[in-house]
Motif scaffolding. Structure first.
Motif, PDB file in Angstrom:
ATOM      1  N   ASP A 135      -3.722 -12.008   2.026  1.00  0.00           N
ATOM      2  CA  ASP A 135      -4.616 -10.956   2.526  1.00  0.00           C
ATOM      3  C   ASP A 135      -6.090 -11.305   2.374  1.00  0.00           C
ATOM      4  N   GLY A 136      -6.380 -12.545   2.005  1.00  0.00           N
ATOM      5  CA  GLY A 136      -7.762 -12.952   1.794  1.00  0.00           C
ATOM      6  C   GLY A 136      -8.127 -12.993   0.330  1.00  0.00           C
ATOM      7  N   GLU A 137      -7.321 -12.338  -0.499  1.00  0.00           N
ATOM      8  CA  GLU A 137      -7.556 -12.342  -1.942  1.00  0.00           C
ATOM      9  C   GLU A 137      -6.392 -12.995  -2.675  1.00  0.00           C
ATOM     10  N   GLY A 138      -5.541 -13.672  -1.918  1.00  0.00           N
ATOM     11  CA  GLY A 138      -4.425 -14.382  -2.537  1.00  0.00           C
ATOM     12  C   GLY A 138      -3.178 -13.548  -2.706  1.00  0.00           C
ATOM     13  N   ASN A 139      -3.170 -12.308  -2.211  1.00  0.00           N
ATOM     14  CA  ASN A 139      -2.015 -11.426  -2.375  1.00  0.00           C
ATOM     15  C   ASN A 139      -1.163 -11.410  -1.113  1.00  0.00           C
ATOM     16  N   VAL A 140       0.116 -11.133  -1.286  1.00  0.00           N
ATOM     17  CA  VAL A 140       1.037 -10.993  -0.164  1.00  0.00           C
ATOM     18  C   VAL A 140       1.121  -9.507   0.186  1.00  0.00           C
ATOM     19  N   MET A 141       0.770  -9.157   1.429  1.00  0.00           N
ATOM     20  CA  MET A 141       0.816  -7.760   1.860  1.00  0.00           C
ATOM     21  C   MET A 141       2.210  -7.448   2.392  1.00  0.00           C
ATOM     22  N   LEU A 142       2.772  -6.333   1.911  1.00  0.00           N
ATOM     23  CA  LEU A 142       4.155  -5.973   2.217  1.00  0.00           C
ATOM     24  C   LEU A 142       4.247  -4.561   2.790  1.00  0.00           C
ATOM     25  N   SER A 143       5.390  -4.253   3.365  1.00  0.00           N
ATOM     26  CA  SER A 143       5.689  -2.896   3.823  1.00  0.00           C
ATOM     27  C   SER A 143       7.154  -2.594   3.560  1.00  0.00           C
ATOM     28  N   LYS A 144       7.418  -1.490   2.916  1.00  0.00           N
ATOM     29  CA  LYS A 144       8.801  -1.043   2.731  1.00  0.00           C
ATOM     30  C   LYS A 144       9.228  -0.188   3.920  1.00  0.00           C
ATOM     31  N   LYS A 145       8.266   0.531   4.508  1.00  0.00           N
ATOM     32  CA  LYS A 145       8.594   1.401   5.638  1.00  0.00           C
ATOM     33  C   LYS A 145       9.182   0.616   6.807  1.00  0.00           C
ATOM     34  N   LYS A 146       8.657  -0.592   7.055  1.00  0.00           N
ATOM     35  CA  LYS A 146       9.145  -1.381   8.187  1.00  0.00           C
ATOM     36  C   LYS A 146      10.608  -1.791   7.975  1.00  0.00           C
ATOM     37  N   VAL A 147      10.962  -2.109   6.730  1.00  0.00           N
ATOM     38  CA  VAL A 147      12.359  -2.454   6.436  1.00  0.00           C
ATOM     39  C   VAL A 147      13.245  -1.221   6.623  1.00  0.00           C
ATOM     40  N   PRO A 188       0.856  -1.196   0.000  1.00  0.00           N
ATOM     41  CA  PRO A 188       0.000   0.000   0.000  1.00  0.00           C
ATOM     42  C   PRO A 188       0.886   1.238   0.000  1.00  0.00           C
ATOM     43  N   MET A 189       0.493   2.286  -0.708  1.00  0.00           N
ATOM     44  CA  MET A 189       1.361   3.454  -0.862  1.00  0.00           C
ATOM     45  C   MET A 189       1.736   4.069   0.481  1.00  0.00           C
ATOM     46  N   GLN A 190       0.826   3.985   1.470  1.00  0.00           N
ATOM     47  CA  GLN A 190       1.147   4.545   2.790  1.00  0.00           C
ATOM     48  C   GLN A 190       2.192   3.712   3.529  1.00  0.00           C
ATOM     49  N   GLU A 191       2.453   2.476   3.013  1.00  0.00           N
ATOM     50  CA  GLU A 191       3.490   1.637   3.609  1.00  0.00           C
ATOM     51  C   GLU A 191       4.785   1.670   2.809  1.00  0.00           C
ATOM     52  N   PHE A 192       4.820   2.516   1.785  1.00  0.00           N
ATOM     53  CA  PHE A 192       6.038   2.602   0.971  1.00  0.00           C
ATOM     54  C   PHE A 192       6.983   3.680   1.492  1.00  0.00           C
ATOM     55  N   SER A 193       6.415   4.824   1.876  1.00  0.00           N
ATOM     56  CA  SER A 193       7.268   5.936   2.311  1.00  0.00           C
ATOM     57  C   SER A 193       6.519   6.812   3.305  1.00  0.00           C
ATOM     58  N   ASP A 194       7.273   7.422   4.236  1.00  0.00           N
ATOM     59  CA  ASP A 194       6.693   8.371   5.186  1.00  0.00           C
ATOM     60  C   ASP A 194       6.685   9.790   4.642  1.00  0.00           C
ATOM     61  N   THR A 228       5.499  12.836   2.988  1.00  0.00           N
ATOM     62  CA  THR A 228       4.173  13.314   2.577  1.00  0.00           C
ATOM     63  C   THR A 228       4.182  13.861   1.157  1.00  0.00           C
ATOM     64  N   ASP A 229       5.361  14.183   0.627  1.00  0.00           N
ATOM     65  CA  ASP A 229       5.467  14.704  -0.740  1.00  0.00           C
ATOM     66  C   ASP A 229       5.897  13.623  -1.729  1.00  0.00           C
ATOM     67  N   PHE A 230       5.861  12.361  -1.294  1.00  0.00           N
ATOM     68  CA  PHE A 230       6.306  11.267  -2.162  1.00  0.00           C
ATOM     69  C   PHE A 230       5.444  11.208  -3.415  1.00  0.00           C
ATOM     70  N   ASP A 231       6.089  11.192  -4.584  1.00  0.00           N
ATOM     71  CA  ASP A 231       5.395  11.163  -5.872  1.00  0.00           C
ATOM     72  C   ASP A 231       5.761   9.867  -6.595  1.00  0.00           C
ATOM     73  N   PRO A 232       4.813   8.906  -6.696  1.00  0.00           N
ATOM     74  CA  PRO A 232       5.131   7.631  -7.356  1.00  0.00           C
ATOM     75  C   PRO A 232       5.660   7.798  -8.772  1.00  0.00           C
ATOM     76  N   GLU A 233       5.097   8.770  -9.510  1.00  0.00           N
ATOM     77  CA  GLU A 233       5.499   8.957 -10.906  1.00  0.00           C
ATOM     78  C   GLU A 233       6.981   9.325 -11.017  1.00  0.00           C
ATOM     79  N   LYS A 234       7.486  10.093 -10.049  1.00  0.00           N
ATOM     80  CA  LYS A 234       8.871  10.556 -10.107  1.00  0.00           C
ATOM     81  C   LYS A 234       9.838   9.593  -9.426  1.00  0.00           C
ATOM     82  N   SER A 235       9.351   8.861  -8.409  1.00  0.00           N
ATOM     83  CA  SER A 235      10.259   8.081  -7.570  1.00  0.00           C
ATOM     84  C   SER A 235      10.282   6.592  -7.881  1.00  0.00           C
ATOM     85  N   LEU A 236       9.218   6.069  -8.499  1.00  0.00           N
ATOM     86  CA  LEU A 236       9.157   4.629  -8.740  1.00  0.00           C
ATOM     87  C   LEU A 236       9.520   4.290 -10.176  1.00  0.00           C
ATOM     88  N   LYS A 237      10.157   3.159 -10.342  1.00  0.00           N
ATOM     89  CA  LYS A 237      10.535   2.701 -11.675  1.00  0.00           C
ATOM     90  C   LYS A 237      10.354   1.188 -11.748  1.00  0.00           C
TER      91      LYS A 237
END
Length: 675
Positions: A361-373, A330-336, A338-347
């Motif tokens: 997660d109940g739909e067969g997906n693995v839920m992840l967090s980058k912030k925790k790492v 989830p985008m809120q688990e990718f970075s803290d 507040t100005d994070f822009d996926p278009e500029k920062s993700l590739k």
């Protein structure tokens, strides 16, 4: 002969779920069961369903009551569902969760006034269904060349894609849309399982001598896999079952790749693998499911692993983990930030370290967090900085009771209000979104507590800068400074680690009541040293410039005999002060107001009154201008008789007020300079 089997071959979650729903329903009910269209594009599965009495229909009119109808993974528009329900037929919705997400997105953005553009095959059931959620008003294209033929669109645009669309084509179309239209909001809705399947097919097809793509002839994702593989390997064949395998010369073809569309059952894939293996006299006792499972990594909750970004939208980042399901951050688990822009920062293709929150997660997906790492790694960085008293950068996210909260290296840091500056700051909201340099003053890893201070660094820097200033300061030296605070009597200016005072009288040549009329906190200004006291650590600064002195310009503009227009600004017993221009006043003696003798200036003048007067004396050195109203247009009391006062009387009047006039003029000049 070596076989390379794609780990992604076979049913995706959405198709598997739809097929399971239909078979389970057949076991639980005796009602007639329909599927709206073939449940999947695979004849073998459809034939098995028919053996269980399940019939595929094309529209609600073909259904008989009582009955149940299963909506396939492609989904439909809300109007179709209403038709079944109005007819009294129970609807079981087996729409793929990814497709449902697109439907909700299109429905919401259409209500907000967006023009929906769908990228995909307009004849495909999935696209037809999605279009139904925006009142069938979407514009549908499947190539960048079609962008030029779109009509002019004045409102904002929302773009989504068919879940099985080829990513490379999607990116080209988006580029064309951005060039032609200004307000384009794109949602990368290509299914991450589809994206992964296509990526793996492209990779395998580059490494083998022959490719078999297994799937139904009407399957969209199977046809796209065939298209991708054919571009890289000319010997690519699309087959539905093992009986369609073309002749293979095992002497010439050493390596064969096998992939399959999302609608292909595992038993069909297993049969193809088995038959191909028999050609080379190899024993393939391992089932397809076992082969599939053996190629996957193992994941556990709480594990830190690496993944590769395969796609993203405004809400989620999709990551290939080498697992049977892709991971979602989830985008809120990718970075803290507040100005994070996926278009500029993700590739797409970038490798990231991720923390496994949930394997399913109940739909067969693995839920992840980058912030925790980031936080786990960040503690090591912050501990080293704490021990070494090394400054770190902190991005402030929010104001809280008693201070602000920021993040550095994924770790939350609290900065108390008393530690954010070396001055009292009443409103901390201006610090939100700023990046501050701080020193960690308290750290407790067990309690997950970190306290930082900007004040410590500011004071250290000021101490160093202060010694530099005091060693080299001299009267007349010019500094560039910043206004730090305003008081009624002047402005404090930081000249590089030391604060000096610009008195109110040194801010402007004009009379002002408060420093805010000239400067504001944060202004960068140039000042000069007027005086200083090293023992008391005081510096007096000047801001007003000599070239702005109205008396300097008066030398060039005025001379004795000039008639000027002015405004009465002050009345005294011996006369009236008249403002000639801002910052420049002249005195009209009481004897020079009227052609008759008057008791006081207020008898004929009032504050703010506009008058004309002649300059009778101009003393720049003493900063004194004498004026006469009488010599231009005398102002007499109402009903008075014009008479010539005796020279002796004038002399007597002058003598009478001489001392008062001298004192008042001096007071007035002092007031002009010191107010």
């Amino acid at each position: 002969m070596h076989l390379v089997v794609a780990s992604t071959a076979g049913f995706c979650f959405g198709v598997n779920n739809a097929v399971k729903i239909v078979f389970d329903l057949a076991e639980r009910t005796e009602d007639k069961i329909y599927t709206l269209g073939p449940i999947i594009h695979n004849d073998q599965v459809v034939n098995k369903l028919e053996e269980h009495g399940i019939t595929a229909i094309d529209n609600p009119e073909d259904a008989e009551v009582p009955a149940k109808v299963v909506i396939r993974a492609h989904g439909v528009g809300p109007g179709v569902i209403s038709e079944f329900e109005n007819k009294g037929i129970q609807v079981i919705n087996a729409t793929c969760p990814y497709v449902e997400k697109i439907q909700r997105l299109v429905y919401g953005k259409h209500k907000e006034g967006y023009q929906i553009i769908i990228i995909g095959d307009k004849q495909h059931p999935e696209i037809i269904g999605i279009n139904g959620w925006c009142g069938n008003s979407a514009l549908i294209i499947d190539s960048s060349e079609q962008v030029g033929s779109l009509p002019e669109i004045k409102k904002s645009i929302c773009v989504v894609a068919q879940t099985t669309f080829i990513r490379e084509k999607w990116e080209k179309i988006i580029q064309s849309l951005n060039k032609r239209f200004e307000n384009v909001l794109k949602f990368d809705t290509i299914c991450n399982a589809t994206d992964k399947r296509q990526t793996e097919a492209e990779k395998i097809s580059r490494e083998v001598d022959m490719v078999l793509v297994i799937g139904g002839k009407n399957s969209s994702n199977t046809n796209k896999l065939y298209e991708i593989c054919k571009d890289n390997c000319p010997r690519t064949f699309k087959i539905q079952t093992a009986s369609d395998i073309p002749p293979v010369d095992i002497k010439k073809i050493k390596k064969i790749g096998i992939t399959a569309g999302a609608s292909t059952p595992d038993w069909v894939i297993k049969e193809v693998i088995h038959n191909m293996s028999e050609l080379d006299k190899q024993d393939l006792e391992m089932s397809f499911a076992d082969a599939f499972e053996s190629s996957l990594v193992t994941l556990t909750t709480g594990q830190i692993t690496k993944g590769r970004i395969i796609g993203y939208n405004l809400n989620e980042v999709y990551v290939d983990l080498g697992f049977k399901s892709d991971g979602i951050i989830p985008m809120q688990e990718f970075s803290d930030d507040t100005d994070f822009d996926p278009e500029k920062s993700l590739k797409v293709g970038d490798e990231v370290d991720v923390f496994v929150v949930r394997v399913n997660d109940g739909e067969g997906n693995v839920m992840l967090s980058k912030k925790k790492v980031d936080a786990v790694k960040g503690w090591d960085v912050l501990e080293e900085a704490f021990e070494a008293k090394r400054p770190i950068s902190v991005k402030i996210n929010e104001q809280v009771n008693g201070g602000v909260i920021g993040y550095s290296h994924g770790v939350k840091i609290f900065i108390p209000a008393s530690q954010i500056s070396d001055r009292f700051i009443k409103d901390l909201s201006s610090y939100v979104k700023q990046v501050l340099q701080i020193e960690i003053i308290e750290m407790n890893k067990q309690k997950r507590k970190v306290v930082g201070s900007s004040r410590v660094l500011i004071e250290k820097n000021k101490e160093f800068a202060s010694s530099e200033i005091w060693d080299k300061i001299e009267i007349g030296k010019v500094y560039k400074g910043q206004v730090k605070s305003l008081m009624d009597f002047g402005a404090f200016v930081d000249i590089g680690g030391v604060d000096g005072l610009v008195h109110l009288s040194e801010l402007s040549w004009n009379k002002i009541k408060h420093p805010s009329e000239v400067v504001k906190v944060g202004d960068d200004i140039t000042v000069s040293v007027l005086d200083f006291d090293k023992e008391k650590k005081r510096i007096s600064l000047g801001y007003k410039k000599q070239e702005d002195n109205p008396w300097v310009s008066a030398i060039k503009k005025y001379e004795v005999g000039n008639v000027i227009k002015g405004k009465v600004v002050r009345l005294v017993p011996f006369g009236a002060f008249v403002e000639i221009e801002q910052g420049l006043d002249g005195l009209v003696h009481i004897s020079q107001i009227s052609s008759v003798r008057i008791g006081k200036p207020g008898d004929v003048l009032k504050i703010g009154q506009e008058i004309e007067a002649k300059i009778t004396e101009l003393d720049m050195e003493a900063k004194k201008i004498s004026l006469s109203i009488k010599e231009v247009n005398p102002i007499d009391p109402v009903g008075s008789k014009k008479e010539e006062p005796a020279a002796a009387a004038d002399e007597e009047l002058l003598t009478e007020h001489k001392e008062d006039m001298t004192n008042t003029i001096a007071e007035n000049l002092t007031s002009l300079n010191d107010d």
